[in-house]
Design a protein around this motif. Structure first.
Motif, PDB file in Angstrom:
ATOM      1  N   LYS A  58       7.608 -16.241  40.538  1.00 18.94           N
ATOM      2  CA  LYS A  58       6.536 -15.273  40.306  1.00 18.94           C
ATOM      3  C   LYS A  58       6.230 -14.483  41.565  1.00 18.94           C
ATOM      4  O   LYS A  58       6.008 -13.272  41.524  1.00 18.94           O
ATOM      5  CB  LYS A  58       5.272 -15.999  39.836  1.00 18.94           C
ATOM      6  N   ASP A  59       6.199 -15.165  42.724  1.00 16.68           N
ATOM      7  CA  ASP A  59       5.911 -14.488  43.978  1.00 16.68           C
ATOM      8  C   ASP A  59       6.541 -15.272  45.122  1.00 16.68           C
ATOM      9  O   ASP A  59       6.922 -16.444  44.953  1.00 16.68           O
ATOM     10  CB  ASP A  59       4.403 -14.342  44.186  1.00 16.68           C
ATOM     11  N   TYR A  60       6.602 -14.646  46.307  1.00 19.17           N
ATOM     12  CA  TYR A  60       7.292 -15.264  47.435  1.00 19.17           C
ATOM     13  C   TYR A  60       6.792 -14.625  48.725  1.00 19.17           C
ATOM     14  O   TYR A  60       6.355 -13.471  48.733  1.00 19.17           O
ATOM     15  CB  TYR A  60       8.799 -15.098  47.287  1.00 19.17           C
ATOM     16  N   PHE A  61       6.876 -15.373  49.840  1.00 12.82           N
ATOM     17  CA  PHE A  61       6.311 -14.911  51.102  1.00 12.82           C
ATOM     18  C   PHE A  61       7.105 -15.495  52.266  1.00 12.82           C
ATOM     19  O   PHE A  61       7.432 -16.679  52.267  1.00 12.82           O
ATOM     20  CB  PHE A  61       4.846 -15.348  51.250  1.00 12.82           C
ATOM     21  N   PHE A  62       7.391 -14.662  53.271  1.00  8.24           N
ATOM     22  CA  PHE A  62       7.896 -15.137  54.553  1.00  8.24           C
ATOM     23  C   PHE A  62       6.723 -15.342  55.506  1.00  8.24           C
ATOM     24  O   PHE A  62       5.713 -14.633  55.425  1.00  8.24           O
ATOM     25  CB  PHE A  62       8.833 -14.102  55.188  1.00  8.24           C
ATOM     26  N   ASN A  63       6.858 -16.284  56.424  1.00 11.82           N
ATOM     27  CA  ASN A  63       5.917 -16.303  57.533  1.00 11.82           C
ATOM     28  C   ASN A  63       6.326 -15.225  58.525  1.00 11.82           C
ATOM     29  O   ASN A  63       7.396 -14.601  58.399  1.00 11.82           O
ATOM     30  CB  ASN A  63       5.871 -17.675  58.195  1.00 11.82           C
ATOM     31  N   ARG A  64       5.477 -14.943  59.510  1.00 14.62           N
ATOM     32  CA  ARG A  64       5.729 -13.830  60.419  1.00 14.62           C
ATOM     33  C   ARG A  64       7.067 -13.982  61.158  1.00 14.62           C
ATOM     34  O   ARG A  64       7.820 -13.023  61.304  1.00 14.62           O
ATOM     35  CB  ARG A  64       4.581 -13.719  61.443  1.00 14.62           C
TER      36      ARG A  64
END
Length: 972
Positions: free
Chosen positions: A239-245
Motif C-alpha cells: 500500500k505504501d513504502y518509505f526510505f529513511n534519509r
C-alpha cells in the motif's frame, strides 16, 4: 533583367521579408514555459521540463558542457540520484488520451496511467516501466529505486471458440449433468419425508465458515531495484513504502488479500545493507504517519485496529519500534498518562517527528469531538449557524476552516523513561517553535488566545510569546501583545529575536538571563517597509538567518544585510552596500538542509536595481568580506536559483519581455550557457518592446511605469492605448508576458502584437483617499504618454481586475478621457462592501478598509464621508465611458453583488454597460474555457471602441437567457 528585379523590390509595400503576423487566440495552447528543474550534485547535468499551456510537455536532460542531451516526452516529477548516476521521472499519458477518457467519464481504474522512466546520466538508453502509481529514491543514497505498480490490466484475450461438433457435445454433457443434479435433489427430498428434515442440515453440525473481515483495497506490487547492480526484489500487496534519509532502510506497509482469510496487513522493515526483513507490526485496519529517524533504527507510526472503515470515529494509537525489539510496541493511546482528558492521538500526516539526534519523539494530539447523532433522520435535522458576539471568528471563517479545526493537532513529546506524554501545545497555545531540530533545551510558543475577535477588523491578532520546557511542558511568558509574531530563535534556542511592528524595532530574548532587550538600535535605516502606504504598521524586511554558534543574526533593511549582535552590545555591521546604488540585496539559500550560516561561508546573493530594474547575482565571502558581482543584466531573474551540492555550478532562468524564460547553467568564474530554447515560434509574430517610462504625477512625485509598444512601432503613427494597472508593477519591466488566456489580467503581449500601446503605471496612495491616488497617477501618466505624440487621445481604454477594477470604477467618475473601460470584480460601494465577506477565507472585509489595501484607515462610523467619497456608486451620474463589468457568482474575494449594484445603477442611469457572470467561477477565472472566452470578448470590445471595428452580437444585442449555451454572441 537585373534592373527589372531591382525596381520590383523597391516598389512601395513590397519587402524581401515576409511581414510578421499578429498573435491570435489559436496560439495559446502551444506557448511554452519552463517547469521543474534539477541539477546533479556534481553540477555536470541539468534536467528541466518545458511545458505547453495545454498538451504534452518534454523533459530535457543535458550535460552542462553541452555535449549530451536526452529528451523524455511528457516527463515530470524529476529526480537525480545522490551519486550523480541516474535520472528518474514519471511520464504522463498523452494529453489527448486523458482528455478523451474524462469526456467518456471513465472510472479511475480505467484512466490512462503514468509510466516510470530512468536513465543513466550520459547514456541515451531510457528504461520505461508502464502503469506505476509512484516512485521514491532515498535522500542520501543513490543505490536504490523503489516504485509501486498500478493494478494490471484485466485479461482481454478471449478464448478460442470451439467448432460446431465440440459445442454440440458440450451441450449434451451439460444436459446429462443437470439430470444427475435433479435426481440427487429428488432423492434427498424423498429421504427427508421418511427420516425428517435433519438430513438437510450440515453433517458436521457447524455452519459454513465465512470471513467477517471487510474487503479492503488491496495493495499492488512494489519493485525495489538496486541501481548499481540491476537486481530487483518484488513485494506483493504493498500500500505504501518509505526510505529513511540515509537510504539503508525501506519500510513497507502491506494490505491483506481479500480472498485469503489467513493473510494479514503488516508493516515490514527491510535492512538494505544486509537484506534482513522483519515484520514489525501486523493485523491492523489502518496505519499511517510513518516516521523513521535518520539512521533508520527507530520507527514510529499510528495505527487503528478496532473500527470498521465506515466508523464515524476512529481512535489511533501511537506505536514504536527500535532495532532489537521483536515487534512494535504500543506507546500511547487516549488513556496514556499526560494526555488531556477527552483527547486522543492525531493521525495527521507529518505529525510524528524524531529529533535530529533521534533521542526525542514528538507527535500530535487532538481533542475528541462528538460525532453526529445518526438516530435523527436527515429530514428532521435542523441546520442553523449561530453567530455569537464572543466567537473567536465569525461563522463563515469557522465553516471555511471546519475540517482544519476538527483535525488541528497539538505538539506533544513522549518521555520514554517515564512512559508518559508531555503535552506542549494546546488550544490556548497552538504554535510551538522547536529549536536545535527538536533537541533544544528550550522551545518557544505563540498564543493569540483571547485576542482573536479583533482579527475581524484588524486583519491580525496580537500574540503572547512564551518559553517552553520541552521535557516538562512548563511555560513562561516572554512578551505580551506583540504585533508581528515572526519569531526567529537561534539554532540552540539560547536567543529569540522578534520584530515589534508598533515600535518598529527588533528585540531579543536571552534564555539564560531571562531578559528582553532591543537590538540593532544603532542601525539608523528603517527596518520596516520604507514604502508602506497602507494604514497599518510597516512589516519588517525580515531576518536572513542565524550565524553558527548563535554568535550573531543577519537581518535586512530595504537594501542591505546587517550582522547584529544578539546581546545588543557589539556594533551592528553592514555587510553589503546596496543602498548607495539603490540595489536590493537578498540572500539565496540553495541548501534546503541549511540550519545556520557559518563564519567562513560564501553567500550567494540576488541583486535588483531599483533604478533601471536590472537583476543579477553576487557572492559575499564572510571570512574576507569580499563582495563579487557574478552578473548584473537588464533581465528578470527567475525565483528558483539552484546550486550543485559539491560544485560551484548554478542553474537559473532569465527572461526579458522580448525573450521567453530559458534555463541557464553557470559555472562560477565563467560565462553562463543557455540550455533551453523556448517558444521559437515567437519569431513568426509581431511582438513588442517594454520601456521604463517616467513622469511627474499630480502629487509632484516622480512616477514610473512601463510602456509596451508593438515590434513594428512607428513613432509617426497614432496608436490606440490600453492602460492596465493594479498597484505597482514597474519592477516587472523585464518580465516576459506570454500570450495566454489569463484569469483576469490584461493579455498584454496579445494586444501589443495587434497594434495597441499598453501603459502600466505605478500608483501610490494616501491614507483615506485611495481613489484620489488612482486619479493622480493613472490620469497624469496617461496624459504624459499621450504627450509623446504616438497615442491617439480619443482611443484610450482602461482594464483592471479586483483592486484595479475598483480604481477604474472610480476613475471614470472623474474623467471622460477614456473611450472604453473593462473592470473585473470591482468594488463600487464601500459602504456595503465594508460589511461583506471574502468567501474564499470567510473573513469579514472590515480589516481591508481599516488596515489594508482599501486604505480608508477608519471605521464606517468614524469617517462615513471617506467611504462615500471613495465609492464610485455615489458618483455614477458623471460617467460617460462605456463599461464592461466581470462579476462572477462564486467570487471568493469580492462579493459579486458589488457587480450587481454597479450594473443596475449604470443601467438605471441609462449608461452603456455590460456585465459578464461566469457561472460558478471564482474571483479570478479558473476554468481555461472561460479564460479563453473572456479573451475573445475583451478583444472584440476594445477593437470596436478603440479601433472602430464591427461590434460582435453580444455587444450589440446581448445574449438572452433563452439562448444561453446555444449562441455565445461572439459572432457578428
Amino acid at each position: 533583367m537585373r534592373k527589372l528585379i531591382l525596381a520590383f523590390l523597391l516598389l512601395p509595400g513590397i519587402s524581401t521579408f515576409a511581414q510578421k503576423k499578429p498573435l491570435d487566440h489559436s496560439v495559446y495552447d502551444d506557448w511554452q514555459s519552463i517547469g521543474e528543474r534539477v541539477i546533479s550534485n556534481d553540477g555536470k547535468y541539468v534536467a528541466y521540463a518545458v511545458n505547453p499551456q495545454e498538451g504534452d510537455g518534454m523533459v530535457y536532460l543535458q550535460s552542462t558542457n553541452g555535449n549530451y542531451q536526452v529528451t523524455i516526452p511528457r516527463g515530470y516529477s524529476i529526480s537525480i540520484t545522490e551519486d550523480n548516476r541516474f535520472l528518474v521521472c514519471r511520464i504522463r499519458p498523452f494529453y489527448k488520451d486523458t482528455r478523451d477518457a474524462r469526456i467518456k467519464k471513465r472510472r479511475p481504474d480505467e484512466m490512462p496511467k503514468d509510466t516510470l522512466a530512468y536513465v543513466a546520466l550520459g547514456s541515451t538508453n531510457i528504461t520505461k516501466v508502464p502503469r506505476i502509481k509512484s516512485y521514491k529514491i532515498p535522500d542520501e543514497s543513490g543505490m536504490w529505486l523503489a516504485y509501486l505498480l498500478d493494478k494490471p490490466l484485466p485479461e482481454t484475450n478471449r478464448p478460442q471458440q470451439p467448432d460446431s461438433l465440440t459445442r454440440l457435445n458440450n451441450m449434451l454433457k451439460m444436459a446429462d449433468s443437470l439430470i444427475r443434479v435433479a435426481d440427487s435433489i429428488r432423492n434427498k427430498a424423498n429421504e427427508a419425508k421418511t427420516t425428517g428434515m435433519s438430513v438437510l442440515q450440515n453433517r458436521n453440525g457447524r455452519p459454513p465458515v465465512r470471513s467477517n473481515a471487510e474487503p479492503v483495497e488491496e495493495g499492488t506490487v512494489l519493485v525495489l531495484r538496486n541501481l548499481q547492480t540491476g537486481e530487483e526484489r518484488r513485494f506483493e500487496l504493498v500500500k505504501d513504502y518509505f526510505f529513511n534519509r540515509k537510504g539503508n532502510v525501506l519500510l513497507i506497509e502491506t494490505t491483506r488479500k481479500n480472498s485469503d482469510d489467513k493473510s494479514l496487513s503488516s508493516i515490514t522493515k527491510v535492512n538494505l545493507d544486509n537484506n534482513n526483513t522483519r515484520i514489525i507490526f501486523a493485523k491492523f485496519n489502518e496505519a499511517k504517519s510513518f516516521r523513521m529517524d535518520e539512521e533508520g533504527k527507530q520507527v514510529a507510526f499510528v495505527a487503528e485496529r478496532d473500527s470498521s472503515s465506515k466508523a464515524l470515529q476512529k481512535f489511533y494509537k501511537l506505536y514504536y519500534y527500535k532495532d532489537g525489539m521483536d515487534s512494535a510496541r504500543l506507546l500511547a493511546d487516549n488513556k496514556t498518562k499526560g494526555l488531556p482528558a477527552n483527547w486522543t492521538i492525531s493521525d495527521n500526516p507529518g505529525s510524528i517527528v524524531f529529533s535530529k539526534s533521534g533521542n526525542r519523539l514528538m507527535f500530535g494530539t487532538l481533542p475528541i469531538w462528538p460525532v453526529r447523532d445518526t438516530t435523527v433522520p436527515e429530514m428532521d435535522r435542523v441546520s442553523v449557524d449561530v453567530w455569537h458576539y464572543n466567537d473567536d471568528y465569525i461563522q463563515p471563517v469557522q465553516l471555511r476552516n471546519l475540517n482544519t479545526e476538527l483535525r488541528r493537532s497539538y505538539l506533544a513529546y513522549f518521555d520514554l523513561d517515564k512512559n508518559e506524554i508531555v503535552q506542549l501545545g494546546s488550544e490556548k497555545m497552538r504554535n510551538i517553535v522547536p529549536t536545535q531540530e527538536g533537541d533544544g533545551n528550550i522551545f518557544y510558543g505563540v498564543s493569540d488566545f483571547g485576542k482573536r475577535v479583533a482579527t475581524q477588523w484588524q486583519g491580525f491578532s496580537f500574540n503572547d510569546v512564551f518559553r517552553i520546557n520541552p521535557l516538562t511542558g512548563q511555560s513562561q511568558v516572554i512578551s505580551k501583545d506583540l504585533k508581528g509574531g515572526n519569531l526567529q530563535p537561534s539554532y540552540t534556542g539560547k536567543y529569540l529575536v522578534f520584530f515589534d511592528e508598533r515600535k518598529q524595532k527588533y528585540f531579543a530574548y536571552n534564555s539564560v538571563t531571562g531578559q528582553v532587550y532591543q537590538i540593532a538600535k544603532d542601525i539608523k535605516n528603517a527596518l520596516g517597509d520604507e514604502e508602506n502606504d497602507v494604514p497599518d504598521d510597516p512589516n519588517a524586511y525580515g531576518v536572513v538567518k542565524w550565524m553558527e554558534g548563535d554568535k550573531s543574526v543577519l537581518i535586512y533593511d530595504r537594501y542591505d544585510i546587517w550582522q547584529v549582535d544578539p546581546e545588543g552590545v557589539a556594533p551592528s555591521v553592514c555587510l553589503t552596500s546596496g543602498r548607495k546604488d539603490k540595489t536590493v540585496i537578498r540572500y539565496v539559500n540553495t541548501d534546503p538542509n541549511e540550519r545556520f550560516i557559518t563564519t567562513s561561508q560564501r553567500l550567494l546573493l540576488r541583486l535588483f536595481d531599483e533604478k533601471d530594474k536590472s537583476a543579477g547575482l553576487a557572492t559575499l565571502d564572510l571570512s574576507t568580506k569580499t563582495f563579487n558581482v557574478v552578473f548584473k543584466e537588464k533581465v528578470s531573474l527567475g525565483f528558483a536559483i539552484q546550486k550543485a551540492k559539491t560544485a560551484d555550478v548554478l542553474t537559473y532562468t532569465k527572461e526579458t519581455f522580448q525573450n521567453s524564460p530559458n534555463v541557464y547553467v553557470h559555472t562560477m568564474g565563467t560565462q553562463a550557457k543557455q540550455l533551453s530554447n523556448t517558444n521559437p515560434q515567437q519569431a513568426n509574430y509581431n511582438w513588442g518592446t517594454a520601456e521604463l517610462f517616467k513622469w511627474k504625477a499630480y502629487t509632484g512625485k516622480e512616477a514610473e511605469g512601463i510602456v509596451y509598444k508593438p515590434e513594428d512601432f512607428d513613432p509617426k503613427k497614432k496608436y490606440p492605448m490600453i492602460v492596465y494597472f493594479y498597484e505597482r508593477s514597474s519592477q516587472g519591466l523585464y518580465g516576459y508576458v506570454a500570450p495566454s488566456p489569463t484569469p483576469s489580467r490584461l493579455n498584454i503581449s496579445f494586444f501589443v502584437s495587434r497594434g495597441y500601446v499598453v501603459f502600466v503605471p505605478d500608483i501610490w496612495y494616501k491614507k483615506g483617499y485611495p481613489g484620489q491616488g488612482a486619479y493622480d497617477y493613472i490620469l497624469s501618466g496617461t496624459r504624459a504618454v499621450v504627450k509623446q505624440g504616438y497615442v491617439d487621445s480619443t482611443k484610450l481604454g482602461l482594464q483592471g481586475q479586483s483592486w484595479g477594477g475598483y480604481q477604474i470604477a472610480h476613475l471614470i467618475t472623474r474623467t471622460n478621457l477614456y473611450a472604453a473601460a473593462w473592470a473585473g470584480a470591482p468594488v463600487v460601494n464601500m459602504t456595503s462592501a465594508y460589511g461583506g465577506i471574502r468567501w474564499g477565507t470567510g473573513l469579514n472585509r472590515q480589516f481591508q478598509y481599516e488596515q489594508s489595501q482599501s486604505r480608508i484607515g477608519a471605521t464606517l462610523w468614524e469617517k462615513p464621508n471617506l467611504y462615500i467619497e471613495n465609492s464610485p456608486l455615489f458618483h455614477l451620474p458623471k460617467v460617460k465611458t462605456p463599461l464592461v463589468i466581470m462579476a462572477n457568482d462564486a467570487d471568493d474575494a469580492v462579493p459579486w453583488y458589488q457587480g450587481i449594484e454597479y450594473y443596475t445603477a449604470m443601467r438605471r442611469l441609462g449608461k452603456k454597460v455590460w456585465m459578464l457572470n461566469y457561472n460558478n467561477e471564482a474571483h479570478n477565472l479558473v476554468e481555461r474555457k472561460n479564460r479563453k472566452d473572456i479573451q475573445i470578448r475583451e478583444q472584440q470590445f476594445f477593437d470596436h471602441l478603440l479601433k472602430g471595428e464591427k461590434p460582435s452580437k453580444w455587444i450589440t444585442e446581448g445574449v438572452p437567457a433563452t439562448m444561453k449555451g446555444k449562441d455565445m454572441g461572439l459572432g457578428y
